[in-house]
Design an enzyme around this catalytic site. Structure first.
Site, short mmCIF file in Angstrom:
data_model
loop_
_atom_site.label_atom_id
_atom_site.label_comp_id
_atom_site.label_asym_id
_atom_site.label_seq_id
_atom_site.Cartn_x
_atom_site.Cartn_y
_atom_site.Cartn_z
N ASP A 162 51.85 43.26 48.51
CA ASP A 162 51.70 44.15 49.83
C ASP A 162 52.91 43.36 51.05
O ASP A 162 53.34 44.35 51.43
CB ASP A 162 50.41 43.68 50.76
CG ASP A 162 49.17 44.17 49.88
OD1 ASP A 162 49.50 44.43 48.69
OD2 ASP A 162 48.23 44.00 50.27
N GLU A 392 42.37 33.30 44.54
CA GLU A 392 43.04 34.52 44.44
C GLU A 392 44.47 34.24 43.79
O GLU A 392 45.23 35.04 43.12
CB GLU A 392 43.02 35.16 45.79
CG GLU A 392 43.82 36.36 46.12
CD GLU A 392 43.50 36.97 47.38
OE1 GLU A 392 42.76 36.09 48.46
OE2 GLU A 392 43.90 38.12 47.72
C1 GLC Z 1 45.60 42.41 48.16
C2 GLC Z 1 46.61 42.43 47.25
C3 GLC Z 1 46.48 43.42 46.11
C4 GLC Z 1 45.13 43.34 45.54
C5 GLC Z 1 43.94 43.23 46.45
C6 GLC Z 1 42.55 43.18 46.05
O1 GLC Z 1 45.54 43.25 48.96
O2 GLC Z 1 47.88 42.28 47.88
O3 GLC Z 1 47.43 43.30 44.99
O4 GLC Z 1 44.82 44.73 44.69
O5 GLC Z 1 44.28 42.22 47.57
O6 GLC Z 1 42.38 42.05 45.28
#
Ligand code: GLC
Length: 425
Positions: A162, A392
């Site tokens: 993102d 994460e």
């Molecule tokens: C964030 C990350 C994305 C992922 C999401 C859920 O938005 O940037 O890549 O899919 O989290 O984990």
């Protein structure tokens, strides 16, 4: 390892919301597209029927035109912004209106190849093959209508990366005004210095408002997009997915479909090859509005290895680039070049390590015959989890865990790596 495997399985079970998995409790309370593709592969290592269910539920969100949205809002939750009321899409199950990297066909092939019960896998695969094919056709018609071989990304969230510095210059041209009231929830769950900045968020939502006003019509979106890039990650992942779908089409598709796929694969391969940068020793994304390469070496630039479309010389040079990065951080693969002044080791996609990306890059090096780099990346991935847990993402300077805890895709990757240890692939 046995303890880690047991913990990884229990994280996937804990994050199960009835046939689909949330990325982590609270911070991400819905089903995310590429997360679920990795999660399905993770489940496949110990519960094949549950793995297929992950894919089936994701496909409940598929639109009639073939798009598989990046979020499926199966059940309401106040823990996340922007929810369905901001997207204004019109699907039976509420969804967002943009895609995410198309790992799904690769995941489906993995499930078939690792099936303990081939009859079940064949029945499940036969049922979803048409949906996967429609999705790939959507990518080409909606996002590459002129047949260039590169698909366009119209919102940074579509890349899954993102807040990457790769999008800074293209995002700087996007206005910050929005007609939507921004009620961020992420910064109440996670320290704000790890998350995107307020101004970035206004631009993210400006784009959502813009496409919503275009009625989520692919042609209108493509023609009027204020942000349009060719993400090297998405393109490499799509090429790999096409190759995996072609392999599946041998049994589940037709000769005509295989012929069309082969033509597309040749076009995509040539277009990705043209994104190689000899100066950077890596593949670069491209700004499609200015028609120039984007000067940003990110971990996505290694993903053509995953697509299996690099030359021997490029593979060797990518290994050298990775060595250079490794001399500046302790844990691979940082999401951004650590020598670049824009590198931030703790902020979203501006430096931290993500294990899903590590996994694809390691597989890619292995396919290219470079076991040394594949093993180094896998060892770092394992060290992060052993030292910190199933976070994460991780700080490349020391492997400290960051962001949400007990993360589904981090657990899934540990399970996939455990197959390698056991001698599978
Ligand atoms: C964030 C990350 C994305 C992922 C999401 C859920 O938005 O940037 O890549 O899919 O989290 O984990």
């Amino acid at each position: 390892m046995t303890d880690l495997i047991a913990t990884a399985c229990s994280i996937l079970r804990q994050n199960d919301r009835g046939g689909y998995t949330v990325p982590t409790a609270r911070l991400y309370p819905f089903q995310w597209n590429w997360d679920s593709a990795f999660v399905a592969m993770g489940f496949a290592t110990f519960d094949a029927p549950r793995a297929w269910s992950e894919i089936r539920l994701l496909l409940r969100g598929q639109w009639d035109d073939g798009l598989i949205p990046h979020i499926v809002f199966h059940a309401p939750s106040d823990d996340y912004f922007p929810g369905p009321d901001v997207w204004h899409t019109r699907h039976r199950v509420p969804t967002s209106g943009i895609p995410q990297p198309p790992v799904l066909a690769s995941a489906a092939r993995f499930l078939v190849d690792h099936a303990p019960d081939p009859a079940l896998a064949d029945a499940e695969m036969a049922a979803i093959y048409p949906a996967l094919l429609r999705n790939h056709l959507w990518w080409h018609s909606a996002r590459d209508p002129h047949g260039t071989g590169l698909v366009a990304t119209l919102h940074p969230w579509e890349t899954g990366m993102d807040n990457s510095p790769a999008w800074d210059s293209a995002m700087a041209r996007v206005p910050t005004d929005t007609s939507t009231v921004i009620r961020r929830r992420d910064t109440t769950h996670i320290a704000p210095e790890m998350r995107p900045r307020a101004e970035d968020y206004q631009r993210f939502i400006h784009l959502v408002d813009h496409y919503s006003a275009a009625g989520w019509d692919p042609a209108r979106m493509f023609a009027s997009a204020p942000f349009k890039v060719a993400d090297i990650g998405t393109n490499a992942i799509l090429l790999r997915a096409e190759r995996d779908l072609l392999a599946l089409a041998e049994r589940f598709g037709t000769a005509a479909e295989r012929h069309a796929m082969t033509t597309r694969i040749a076009r995509q391969t040539a277009a990705i090859a043209a994104q190689w940068s000899e100066d950077h020793g890596i593949f670069l994304p491209r700004d499609l509005l200015t028609d120039t390469p984007i000067d940003a070496a990110t971990s996505a630039g290694f993903l053509p290895l995953w697509a299996g479309c690099v030359t021997q010389a490029q593979s060797a040079r990518l290994g050298a680039t990775l060595d250079l990065w490794a001399s500046q951080v302790q844990r691979l693969v940082p999401s951004f070049n650590p020598a670049d002044p824009r590198f931030e080791p703790q902020r979203y996609w501006r430096g931290p390590v993500w294990h899903v990306v590590n996994w694809m890059i390691a597989e890619g090096f292995q396919t290219a015959g470079d076991m040394a780099h594949a093993s180094r990346i896998r060892a770092d991935t394992l060290a992060n989890v052993t030292g910190s847990g199933f976070d994460e993402y991780f700080d490349p300077r020391n492997g400290a865990g960051l962001g949400g805890r007990d993360f589904s895709w981090t657990a899934a990757i540990l399970l996939l790596q455990s197959l390698q240890v056991a001698g599978g692939s």
